[in-house]
Design an enzyme around this catalytic site. Sequence first.
Site, PDB file in Angstrom:
ATOM      1  CD  GLU A  79      -1.517  -0.190   3.588  1.00 32.13           C
ATOM      2  OE1 GLU A  79      -1.538  -1.152   4.359  1.00 32.13           O
ATOM      3  OE2 GLU A  79      -2.319   0.746   3.666  1.00 32.13           O
ATOM      4  CB  CYS A 111      -2.479  -4.170   6.411  1.00 31.51           C
ATOM      5  SG  CYS A 111      -2.053  -2.499   6.892  1.00 31.51           S
ATOM      6  CG  HIS A 233      -2.540  -5.910  10.564  1.00 33.29           C
ATOM      7  ND1 HIS A 233      -1.378  -5.786   9.836  1.00 33.29           N
ATOM      8  CD2 HIS A 233      -2.971  -4.640  10.797  1.00 33.29           C
ATOM      9  CE1 HIS A 233      -1.139  -4.511   9.615  1.00 33.29           C
ATOM     10  NE2 HIS A 233      -2.078  -3.785  10.195  1.00 33.29           N
TER      11      HIS A 233
HETATM   12  N1  CAA Z   1       2.860   4.958  30.378  1.00 35.26           N
HETATM   13  C1  CAA Z   1       2.280   3.820  29.943  1.00 35.26           C
HETATM   14  N2  CAA Z   1       1.241   3.812  29.042  1.00 35.26           N
HETATM   15  C2  CAA Z   1       0.812   4.987  28.568  1.00 35.26           C
HETATM   16  C3  CAA Z   1       1.381   6.215  28.993  1.00 35.26           C
HETATM   17  C4  CAA Z   1       2.441   6.171  29.931  1.00 35.26           C
HETATM   18  N3  CAA Z   1       3.038   7.273  30.354  1.00 35.26           N
HETATM   19  N4  CAA Z   1       0.748   7.198  28.330  1.00 35.26           N
HETATM   20  C5  CAA Z   1      -0.195   6.631  27.555  1.00 35.26           C
HETATM   21  N5  CAA Z   1      -0.146   5.297  27.706  1.00 35.26           N
HETATM   22  C6  CAA Z   1      -0.976   4.298  27.037  1.00 35.26           C
HETATM   23  C7  CAA Z   1      -2.434   4.673  26.886  1.00 35.26           C
HETATM   24  O1  CAA Z   1      -3.173   4.402  28.069  1.00 35.26           O
HETATM   25  C8  CAA Z   1      -2.839   3.813  25.708  1.00 35.26           C
HETATM   26  O2  CAA Z   1      -3.059   2.492  26.148  1.00 35.26           O
HETATM   27  P1  CAA Z   1      -4.557   1.843  26.046  1.00 35.26           P
HETATM   28  O3  CAA Z   1      -4.876   1.845  24.598  1.00 35.26           O
HETATM   29  O4  CAA Z   1      -4.391   0.509  26.635  1.00 35.26           O
HETATM   30  O5  CAA Z   1      -5.429   2.776  26.820  1.00 35.26           O
HETATM   31  C9  CAA Z   1      -1.578   3.785  24.849  1.00 35.26           C
HETATM   32  O6  CAA Z   1      -0.504   4.183  25.695  1.00 35.26           O
HETATM   33  C10 CAA Z   1      -1.636   4.742  23.683  1.00 35.26           C
HETATM   34  O7  CAA Z   1      -1.973   6.009  24.182  1.00 35.26           O
HETATM   35  P2  CAA Z   1      -3.039   6.904  23.419  1.00 35.26           P
HETATM   36  O8  CAA Z   1      -4.242   6.093  23.083  1.00 35.26           O
HETATM   37  O9  CAA Z   1      -3.234   8.158  24.157  1.00 35.26           O
HETATM   38  O10 CAA Z   1      -2.182   7.171  22.100  1.00 35.26           O
HETATM   39  P3  CAA Z   1      -2.436   8.134  20.902  1.00 35.26           P
HETATM   40  O11 CAA Z   1      -3.830   8.545  20.806  1.00 35.26           O
HETATM   41  O12 CAA Z   1      -1.405   9.210  20.972  1.00 35.26           O
HETATM   42  O13 CAA Z   1      -2.069   7.201  19.629  1.00 35.26           O
HETATM   43  C11 CAA Z   1      -2.588   5.396  18.184  1.00 35.26           C
HETATM   44  C12 CAA Z   1      -2.158   5.812  19.586  1.00 35.26           C
HETATM   45  C13 CAA Z   1      -4.041   5.765  17.957  1.00 35.26           C
HETATM   46  C14 CAA Z   1      -2.400   3.905  18.013  1.00 35.26           C
HETATM   47  C15 CAA Z   1      -1.680   6.150  17.135  1.00 35.26           C
HETATM   48  O14 CAA Z   1      -0.348   5.762  17.280  1.00 35.26           O
HETATM   49  C16 CAA Z   1      -2.108   5.942  15.703  1.00 35.26           C
HETATM   50  O15 CAA Z   1      -2.993   6.611  15.180  1.00 35.26           O
HETATM   51  N6  CAA Z   1      -1.434   4.974  14.967  1.00 35.26           N
HETATM   52  C17 CAA Z   1      -1.731   4.701  13.571  1.00 35.26           C
HETATM   53  C18 CAA Z   1      -3.055   3.982  13.367  1.00 35.26           C
HETATM   54  C19 CAA Z   1      -3.026   2.539  13.791  1.00 35.26           C
HETATM   55  O16 CAA Z   1      -1.989   1.901  13.867  1.00 35.26           O
HETATM   56  N7  CAA Z   1      -4.233   1.954  13.981  1.00 35.26           N
HETATM   57  C20 CAA Z   1      -4.353   0.561  14.323  1.00 35.26           C
HETATM   58  C21 CAA Z   1      -5.599  -0.066  13.719  1.00 35.26           C
HETATM   59  S1  CAA Z   1      -5.627   0.253  11.951  1.00 35.26           S
HETATM   60  C22 CAA Z   1      -4.588  -0.959  11.280  1.00 35.26           C
HETATM   61  O17 CAA Z   1      -4.249  -1.905  11.923  1.00 35.26           O
HETATM   62  C23 CAA Z   1      -4.122  -0.784   9.863  1.00 35.26           C
HETATM   63  C24 CAA Z   1      -2.725  -0.275   9.902  1.00 35.26           C
HETATM   64  O18 CAA Z   1      -1.768  -1.052   9.784  1.00 35.26           O
HETATM   65  C25 CAA Z   1      -2.513   1.148  10.072  1.00 35.26           C
END
Ligand code: CAA
Length: 400
Positions: A79, A111, A233
């Site tokens: 992709e 993916c 995945h």
């Molecule tokens: N210590 C330990 N853990 C902490 C922490 C700290 N100080 N601060 C935050 N965390 C934890 C949070 O509690 C959270 O855990 P939970 O989900 O268990 O609650 C985790 O760290 C992530 O924190 P946030 O949810 O606040 O993170 P974020 O909003 O900044 O971003 C994300 C996380 C949404 C995955 C982001 O990285 C993102 O958008 N990634 C790309 C999209 C993605 O990968 N999506 C997955 C499904 S889509 C897919 O699979 C297709 C693909 O390949 C893209």
Amino acid sequence: MKLGIEAISLYTPNKYLSLEKLAQARGVDPKKFITGIGQEKMAVPAPDEDVVTMGANAAYQAIQQVDDSSIDTVIFATESGIDQSKAASIYVHSLLGLSSSCRSFEVKQACCSSTAALYMAMSMVALKPEKRVLIIASDVARYGLETAGEPTQGGGAIAMVVSATPTIVSFDTEFGSYTEDVMDFWRPNYRDEAVVDGKYSIKIYLKALEESWKNYLKESNASFGEFDYFCYHLPFTRMAEKAHFHLGRIAESDLSREELAVQMEDSLHYNRIIGNCYTASLYIGLLSLLDTADKDLSGKRIGMFSYGSGAMASFFSATVCEGYKKALQPEQNQKMLAAREEISVEEYQKIYAHQLPVDGSEYKTAQHETGRYRLAGISDHKRIYEAVKATVPAEELVHA
Ligand code: CAA
């Protein structure tokens, strides 16, 4: 007839960024990236690498293990493709010197297209069992700098030879799929970076898992307890943990969280230090499980979940072949991962900002450590690839 993987090879770039250092640079608690997201390092492709060079590097190793004259199709899943028309597989076909009678094309559905390619390949081999199909899944996961997606970048490729004489895993014919038109993650043609609604993408991933599983049960009459291991995945490793606990709940498994964790933790090792590789991620997870499990997995059943944003997903299953270890190269994979060069956040940002010309002007890319193949440059809007001196001698690639 058994259908499955006879050879599988991994390539990931020689440069990586520590997520601890990225967190420090972004003013984030490193525990968020390392524990919360579950990633330690992310691969950073050099300016002279792309999905073709990474795919060719992986495929070169895979085809050393089979009679390559029997490969009659090359399917490239990506992709982060480099051309809207010409298939990346044709460049790889040429770099590998495959027969001109071999078909060659590219497939797409985020993916999940590598899994579509796998089932397409098995159908082709079922029609002509003496033939083999080479699948290449290769991607560069790229989000905006300083966005939430930034720590979930990465890059790499997996190559798999599918045949009627599998030595690594065979796949069952039943699968359960799910499709829904959603905008959780996509990349419009005019952008180099994906657009993502991160939290929503996680919800859709879990919903697609649940629906695919239900559809799989209708097809197969299988049960959760029949599986020894699970591969998901892997956009980031915590996603697989969330997914597996979710599946355990909906399947009403009586396993404890620790017992559930054991079913997928070995599939996470490689991804944790490579990052997301989109189409390749699920199969890098499978290779990680097979390479790093300290038990003999012969005969074990693996539940596999493939997710592609947008969205389409499939749940399907594999059985590990007797003597599969003889067909793998775990030491070589671990040597490649251990030998990588750590780069600073500044170097990563410089590489991130590197752009190839879009006006057709002549351009030569600076040479980095890229394995056997590299992008030499651009001439008249054409990408020019070249083979370079091998870093691993061919005899070390072929398992006795
Ligand atoms: N210590 C330990 N853990 C902490 C922490 C700290 N100080 N601060 C935050 N965390 C934890 C949070 O509690 C959270 O855990 P939970 O989900 O268990 O609650 C985790 O760290 C992530 O924190 P946030 O949810 O606040 O993170 P974020 O909003 O900044 O971003 C994300 C996380 C949404 C995955 C982001 O990285 C993102 O958008 N990634 C790309 C999209 C993605 O990968 N999506 C997955 C499904 S889509 C897919 O699979 C297709 C693909 O390949 C893209």
